[in-house]
Motif scaffolding. Structure first.
Motif, PDB file in Angstrom:
ATOM      1  N   ASP A   1       0.806  -1.219   0.000  1.00  0.00           N
ATOM      2  CA  ASP A   1       0.000   0.000   0.000  1.00  0.00           C
ATOM      3  C   ASP A   1       0.840   1.269   0.000  1.00  0.00           C
ATOM      4  O   ASP A   1       0.355   2.335  -0.379  1.00  0.00           O
ATOM      5  N   ALA A   2       2.074   1.168   0.423  1.00  0.00           N
ATOM      6  CA  ALA A   2       2.940   2.345   0.446  1.00  0.00           C
ATOM      7  C   ALA A   2       3.145   2.927  -0.949  1.00  0.00           C
ATOM      8  O   ALA A   2       3.414   4.129  -1.087  1.00  0.00           O
ATOM      9  N   LEU A   3       3.009   2.107  -1.982  1.00  0.00           N
ATOM     10  CA  LEU A   3       3.253   2.602  -3.341  1.00  0.00           C
ATOM     11  C   LEU A   3       2.292   3.717  -3.711  1.00  0.00           C
ATOM     12  O   LEU A   3       2.659   4.645  -4.449  1.00  0.00           O
ATOM     13  N   LYS A   4       1.060   3.656  -3.203  1.00  0.00           N
ATOM     14  CA  LYS A   4       0.080   4.688  -3.525  1.00  0.00           C
ATOM     15  C   LYS A   4       0.538   6.050  -3.004  1.00  0.00           C
ATOM     16  O   LYS A   4       0.470   7.060  -3.719  1.00  0.00           O
ATOM     17  N   LEU A   5       1.002   6.071  -1.763  1.00  0.00           N
ATOM     18  CA  LEU A   5       1.488   7.332  -1.194  1.00  0.00           C
ATOM     19  C   LEU A   5       2.765   7.778  -1.887  1.00  0.00           C
ATOM     20  O   LEU A   5       2.978   8.978  -2.124  1.00  0.00           O
ATOM     21  N   TRP A   6       3.631   6.830  -2.224  1.00  0.00           N
ATOM     22  CA  TRP A   6       4.884   7.160  -2.920  1.00  0.00           C
ATOM     23  C   TRP A   6       4.596   7.906  -4.222  1.00  0.00           C
ATOM     24  O   TRP A   6       5.173   8.972  -4.484  1.00  0.00           O
ATOM     25  N   LEU A   7       3.713   7.352  -5.060  1.00  0.00           N
ATOM     26  CA  LEU A   7       3.413   7.995  -6.343  1.00  0.00           C
ATOM     27  C   LEU A   7       2.678   9.318  -6.136  1.00  0.00           C
ATOM     28  O   LEU A   7       2.855  10.260  -6.916  1.00  0.00           O
ATOM     29  N   THR A   8       1.873   9.405  -5.088  1.00  0.00           N
ATOM     30  CA  THR A   8       1.206  10.676  -4.797  1.00  0.00           C
ATOM     31  C   THR A   8       2.223  11.762  -4.478  1.00  0.00           C
ATOM     32  O   THR A   8       2.144  12.882  -5.008  1.00  0.00           O
ATOM     33  N   LEU A   9       3.185  11.441  -3.629  1.00  0.00           N
ATOM     34  CA  LEU A   9       4.204  12.439  -3.284  1.00  0.00           C
ATOM     35  C   LEU A   9       5.097  12.764  -4.469  1.00  0.00           C
ATOM     36  O   LEU A   9       5.500  13.918  -4.656  1.00  0.00           O
ATOM     37  N   ARG A  10       5.401  11.770  -5.298  1.00  0.00           N
ATOM     38  CA  ARG A  10       6.288  12.007  -6.426  1.00  0.00           C
ATOM     39  C   ARG A  10       5.600  12.799  -7.538  1.00  0.00           C
ATOM     40  O   ARG A  10       6.258  13.529  -8.295  1.00  0.00           O
ATOM     41  N   MET A  11       4.288  12.660  -7.680  1.00  0.00           N
ATOM     42  CA  MET A  11       3.568  13.348  -8.753  1.00  0.00           C
ATOM     43  C   MET A  11       2.925  14.660  -8.295  1.00  0.00           C
ATOM     44  O   MET A  11       2.762  15.591  -9.102  1.00  0.00           O
ATOM     45  N   MET A  12       2.542  14.744  -7.013  1.00  0.00           N
ATOM     46  CA  MET A  12       1.877  15.947  -6.512  1.00  0.00           C
ATOM     47  C   MET A  12       2.745  16.747  -5.557  1.00  0.00           C
ATOM     48  O   MET A  12       2.743  17.975  -5.595  1.00  0.00           O
ATOM     49  N   GLY A  13       3.451  16.047  -4.670  1.00  0.00           N
ATOM     50  CA  GLY A  13       4.214  16.707  -3.617  1.00  0.00           C
ATOM     51  C   GLY A  13       3.362  16.909  -2.376  1.00  0.00           C
ATOM     52  O   GLY A  13       2.131  17.023  -2.459  1.00  0.00           O
ATOM     53  N   PRO A  14       3.989  16.956  -1.206  1.00  0.00           N
ATOM     54  CA  PRO A  14       3.233  17.068   0.046  1.00  0.00           C
ATOM     55  C   PRO A  14       2.457  18.365   0.196  1.00  0.00           C
ATOM     56  O   PRO A  14       1.382  18.375   0.784  1.00  0.00           O
ATOM     57  N   ASP A  15       2.978  19.480  -0.322  1.00  0.00           N
ATOM     58  CA  ASP A  15       2.267  20.750  -0.173  1.00  0.00           C
ATOM     59  C   ASP A  15       0.919  20.716  -0.882  1.00  0.00           C
ATOM     60  O   ASP A  15      -0.068  21.283  -0.384  1.00  0.00           O
TER      61      ASP A  15
END
Length: 512
Positions: free
Chosen positions: A375-389
């Motif tokens: 499940d970590a992959l979903k958050l990984w791609l979210t941060l890599r494509m969108m960024g935390p801000d």
């Protein structure tokens, strides 16, 4: 070296598509079929989402059950299109759609597209995150995200953690670690200590704390629920008094559970003051930030979590306020050594002792689960494509919207509002006037049921001091104040009609 009867590793895949049951396996020979079938499924779902004009159809279990029961699971359908047609009838048509701006009920968020990409990848590759030889880079990605989250919290260089299925599992594991740490710190035999162990939590905290205590074999009265203040936050002075009472009574408080985002009120306990009380008493502090963890990436509200960095363990639910698909949660601990209490060895999986020189990063050593999704992959791609801000700004939007909803309801004489949330919930109720006030609880229950039956909107219900209330949980940035105002008017219409008919003619208003 090639295996007789099989192509060499670099050889081109065999031509043709497998027949029979093997045609449904994802292999190098069915890769194109996989792409085609999933594309058809995605087309169906995207079309359904695009034309969804309400969050729910209002279908009842009695109406839908015969359709599902009529499916003959022993007779497969001819092709994917037929299966998808059937899926429309048994699921897609009547699903509850969290992406709709008038879904205002529970802590269910619309999901971001990068996470959906991650979901597609992780299910196809199907890594299991228990051991390195089943996951390889997946293990490192999960560990990197745990480190990133621990840094955001401020837990320090010895921190560690593991992804879980959700807040309930994270809280269970946190209290398991707390129980074992309490047992390790005393010479008292376990059988004598367990009945004396206590957990102190807020009266507004999550029910999973009580469930965890039961699963951990603690006494029925092991969880002590403290009173809250007017804003539904734990009272530090009440905590100090309770810790002193437990000590005087020979009881061992194995953990204090503070909440950063209560489910009903979105309240955040005063974490710094609670941490002071825990430090003075030498008691472990767990913070349930399943809901409020989105503040870790908020560009404007990170300060609301001040003191969380002093916790011994923290629960986060990315599938609430990071806009991730279920499931995506984690438990973080200040001292990674505490995770040893979840470690069990199996000769076939993670034997102990390990062969000389082998230091494989097996995540099963930290987890309550064995087989576990990536499940970590979903958050990984979210941060890599969108960024935390960007994620944090979405969470800020829903908090702003909830504040607007609070002001709207607080200024409406038809309603009573409980408290102003630090996050994105609003708890309120319709108030009949005059003698009809006795019908308030039934009127609010009726309004919620009638609204769901119409499918126009979905809201939640809860109890406050024994009375029936309604609740908005806003997690969709697409929800506008106009949406909220429309739903408020619908609630007043349904509740008002119920009160009028009951008060004037004594006729109940059945739903459906």
């Amino acid at each position: 070296m090639s295996i007789p009867g099989r192509p060499a590793p670099d050889a081109a895949p065999a031509t043709g598509t497998p027949a029979g049951p093997r045609a449904h396996l994802l292999t190098n020979g069915t890769a194109e079929q996989y792409r085609r079938v999933l594309a058809e499924g995605i087309d169906r779902v995207s079309a359904r989402i695009a034309r969804t004009d309400r969050p729910f159809t209002g279908v009842t279990p009695a109406a839908l059950e015969p359709t599902v029961a009529a499916v003959d699971l022993d007779r497969p359908l001819a092709d994917p299109a037929a299966a998808l047609d059937e899926l429309e009838d048994v699921y897609l048509r009547d699903a509850v759609y969290f992406h709709h701006p008038r879904y205002l009920a529970h802590l269910n968020c619309p999901v971001v597209i990068p996470a959906l990409l991650g979901e597609a990848v992780l299910t196809a590759v199907n890594s299991s995150l228990d051991t390195w030889d089943q996951s390889a880079g997946g293990t490192l990605i999960e560990r990197r995200l745990i480190d990133w989250t621990a840094q955001r919290i401020g837990l320090g260089p010895a921190a560690d953690g593991v992804f879980t299925s959700g807040g309930t599992q994270s809280n269970l594991q946190a209290l398991l670690l707390a129980r074992e740490e309490a047992c390790a710190r005393t010479a008292t035999p376990r059988r004598d200590l367990l009945p004396r162990l206590r957990v102190v939590a807020s009266g507004a905290g999550h029910f999973s704390v009580q469930k965890a205590a039961t699963l951990l074999g603690l006494d029925a009265d092991a969880v002590i629920a403290l009173p809250t203040d007017a804003t539904r936050r734990m009272c530090p002075d009440a905590l100090r008094a309770e810790l002193a009472r437990c000590h005087a009574d020979g009881l061992t408080v194995m953990a204090v559970v503070a909440t950063a985002g209560t489910t009903d009120f979105g309240s955040i306990d005063p974490l710094d003051a609670i941490a002071d009380r825990c430090a003075a008493a030498g008691v472990r502090l767990h913070v349930d930030a399943a809901y409020g963890c989105g503040l870790l990436v908020s560009p404007t509200r990170r300060h609301l979590l001040a003191g969380i960095e002093r916790a011994d363990s923290v629960t986060v639910d990315y599938h609430k306020s990071f806009f991730q698909p279920v499931s995506s949660s984690a438990l973080l601990v200040r001292d990674g050594e505490a995770l040893r209490h979840a470690t069990y060895h199996a000769d076939y999986l993670n034997p102990a002792p390990r062969p000389t020189g082998e230091q494989l990063p097996n995540q099963v050593d930290k987890s309550l689960q064995t087989t576990r999704r990536f499940d970590a992959l979903k958050l990984w791609l979210t941060l890599r494509m969108m960024g935390p801000d960007a994620v944090g700004s979405l969470f800020d939007e829903v908090i702003d919207r909830a504040d607007g909803a609070w002001r709207l309801l607080a200024g409406d004489p038809r309603f009573e509002v409980v408290t102003r949330s630090a996050l994105s919930t609003v708890v309120f109720r319709y108030l009949p006037t005059g003698p009809a006030d006795a019908l308030a609880d039934d009127a609010n229950r009726y309004a919620r049921r009638a609204l769901a039956a119409s499918g126009a909107a979905v809201v939640a219900g809860t109890k406050v001091d024994g009375r029936q209330y309604l609740k908005f949980t806003l997690l969709n940035p697409e929800t506008t104040l106009d949406d909220v105002a429309h739903v408020v008017d619908l609630i007043a219409e349904h509740a008002g009609r119920y009160v009028h008919e009951r008060a004037t003619a004594g006729i109940p208003c059945p739903v459906g």
